[in-house]
Scaffold this active site. Structure first.
Site, PDB file in Angstrom:
ATOM      1  N   CYS A 173       0.835  -1.197   0.000  1.00 31.02           N
ATOM      2  CA  CYS A 173       0.000   0.000   0.000  1.00 31.02           C
ATOM      3  C   CYS A 173       0.876   1.256   0.000  1.00 31.02           C
ATOM      4  O   CYS A 173       1.691   1.455   0.908  1.00 31.02           O
ATOM      5  CB  CYS A 173      -0.923   0.016   1.212  1.00 31.02           C
ATOM      6  SG  CYS A 173      -2.004   1.479   1.261  1.00 31.02           S
ATOM      7  N   ASN A 273       0.499  -7.971 -10.950  1.00 28.07           N
ATOM      8  CA  ASN A 273      -0.480  -6.910 -10.748  1.00 28.07           C
ATOM      9  C   ASN A 273      -0.010  -5.676 -11.502  1.00 28.07           C
ATOM     10  O   ASN A 273       1.116  -5.240 -11.335  1.00 28.07           O
ATOM     11  CB  ASN A 273      -0.615  -6.620  -9.255  1.00 28.07           C
ATOM     12  CG  ASN A 273      -1.720  -5.635  -8.928  1.00 28.07           C
ATOM     13  OD1 ASN A 273      -1.727  -5.024  -7.880  1.00 28.07           O
ATOM     14  ND2 ASN A 273      -2.681  -5.468  -9.825  1.00 28.07           N
ATOM     15  N   GLU A 298      -8.676  -1.748 -10.071  1.00 25.24           N
ATOM     16  CA  GLU A 298      -9.500  -0.687 -10.637  1.00 25.24           C
ATOM     17  C   GLU A 298     -10.275  -1.142 -11.872  1.00 25.24           C
ATOM     18  O   GLU A 298     -11.437  -0.775 -12.061  1.00 25.24           O
ATOM     19  CB  GLU A 298      -8.633   0.528 -10.968  1.00 25.24           C
ATOM     20  CG  GLU A 298      -8.059   1.224  -9.736  1.00 25.24           C
ATOM     21  CD  GLU A 298      -7.280   2.479 -10.105  1.00 25.24           C
ATOM     22  OE1 GLU A 298      -7.304   2.865 -11.291  1.00 25.24           O
ATOM     23  OE2 GLU A 298      -6.649   3.061  -9.207  1.00 25.24           O
TER      24      GLU A 298
END
Length: 363
Positions: A173, A273, A298
């Site tokens: 993150c 990813n 997303e």
């Protein structure tokens, strides 16, 4: 901890792969209920080296290193959950049960929970009840935590290990809240702490531990990072091909080359990813990098059926089943919020658009 599992009747959903951690532990590892995932590997090491775990009798049979045995167990786990290729990425306030089930219905083969704060999850029953819910069809399931304290992380993970297939550590993150809380990608300068987090779960849980990371600007540091996680006990490594500073996915392309290098360097399953916009990107990424699967965030929010094999590439017609699903979602939204003139669910749009697409598709 109160059970987070909803009944199949309450969910009205799908029991896709009801493979629990307990089943994995008993059938794959064949160990007693209180034996941890890593201790079973140690047992296998002793057996391979000495021939007999209890007596330590030397053996002339093939000797495997602890690293090789860990990799072997990681692949056994991966195959046991069906070698899933299409993963719903962990998304705060987004990848919750209902959304996971929608994605699983339309092509996804595994899913992550939203990131859970380990300390709050451990200390606050209300937080647990609000943020972690599952059901029999919610599998394979990776429960993700953020943490900076090994003991707190382990205690929180113990509360969910019987309701998931693996526990994931958020090491990627890049947001401001992660900097403030000292977790996620802002632990990348504290390799010893990261290693202790992974080791604590690998030694203390009955299910495997997985990790999701971002990359360093330097390839060598990224590879050293991946090797350390593997040694510490990580069984599946998800690699976001952007650095901590590259927060805007639309502004910076993810680096598939570094993901490919990580895949070639480690012996455990790797997920990619980044740059996954539609199904062709999935196939291209797997072919180029050699990874075992991909995850999307997303793009799935815009199109929950991104992984659906019946979908055409962008510009193709929508299929009957997906259009009917969008229509139903639209009606539910309008029933709950009659004042709204348009559907709150992207990308289906309003009733007029749906009607036109239904006509165009011959539905």
């Amino acid at each position: 901890m109160a059970s987070p599992i909803l009944s199949a009747e309450a969910c009205s959903l799908y029991d896709l792969r009801n493979v629990s951690g307990g089943y994995l532990r008993r059938q794959v590892l064949n160990v007693p209920p209180k034996t941890t995932y890593l201790s079973s590997i140690r047992r296998l090491v002793c057996t391979a080296v000495h021939g007999n775990f209890a007596e330590g009798v030397p053996s002339t049979s093939m000797t495997l290193s602890a690293t090789d045995l860990h990799a072997q167990q990681a692949w056994e786990f991966w195959r046991k959950i069906g070698s899933p290729k299409y993963h719903v990425a962990p998304m705060v306030d987004q990848s919750e049960l209902a959304f996971r089930q929608l994605c699983l219905r339309y092509g996804a083969t595994a899913a992550y929970t939203p990131m859970l704060h380990s300390r709050l999850f451990l200390e606050d029953p209300k937080y647990r009840a609000e943020h972690f819910t599952t059901c029999p069809g919610d599998r394979p399931l990776f429960v993700q935590f953020c943490a900076n304290n090994p003991s707190t992380l382990l205690q929180a993970a113990e509360l969910v290990q019987d309701h998931c297939d693996a526990v994931d550590i958020n090491l990627g993150c890049p947001q401001r809240i992660a900097r403030k809380g000292k977790y996620g990608a802002f632990l990348m300068e504290q390799m010893e702490l990261i290693e202790s987090l992974v080791t604590a779960l690998a030694q203390g849980l009955r299910v495997p531990v997985t990790c999701k990371i971002r990359v360093f600007p330097e390839l060598e540091r990224t590879l050293a990072y991946a090797h350390m996680l593997e040694r510490a006990g990580c069984s599946v490594l998800a690699v976001h091909g952007r650095t901590r500073e590259q927060k805007q996915a639309k502004a910076v392309r993810a680096d598939w080359n570094i993901i490919k290098a990580v895949r070639e360097a480690v012996s455990i399953p790797v997920l990619a990813n980044g740059n996954i916009r539609h199904l062709q990107d999935v196939h291209d990424c797997i072919a180029y990098t050699g990874v075992q699967g991909v995850m999307s965030a997303e793009s799935l929010l815009e199109d929950p059926a991104l992984f659906w094999h019946q979908r055409l590439q962008p510009g193709g017609v929508w299929t009957h089943q997906l259009l009917r699903t969008c229509w139903h979602v639209h009606d539910i939204v309008l029933f709950l919020f009659p004042e709204r003139s348009q559907c709150a669910c992207r990308p289906c749009g309003c009733r007029a658009v749906l009607t036109q697409r239904l006509r165009e598709s011959g539905c």
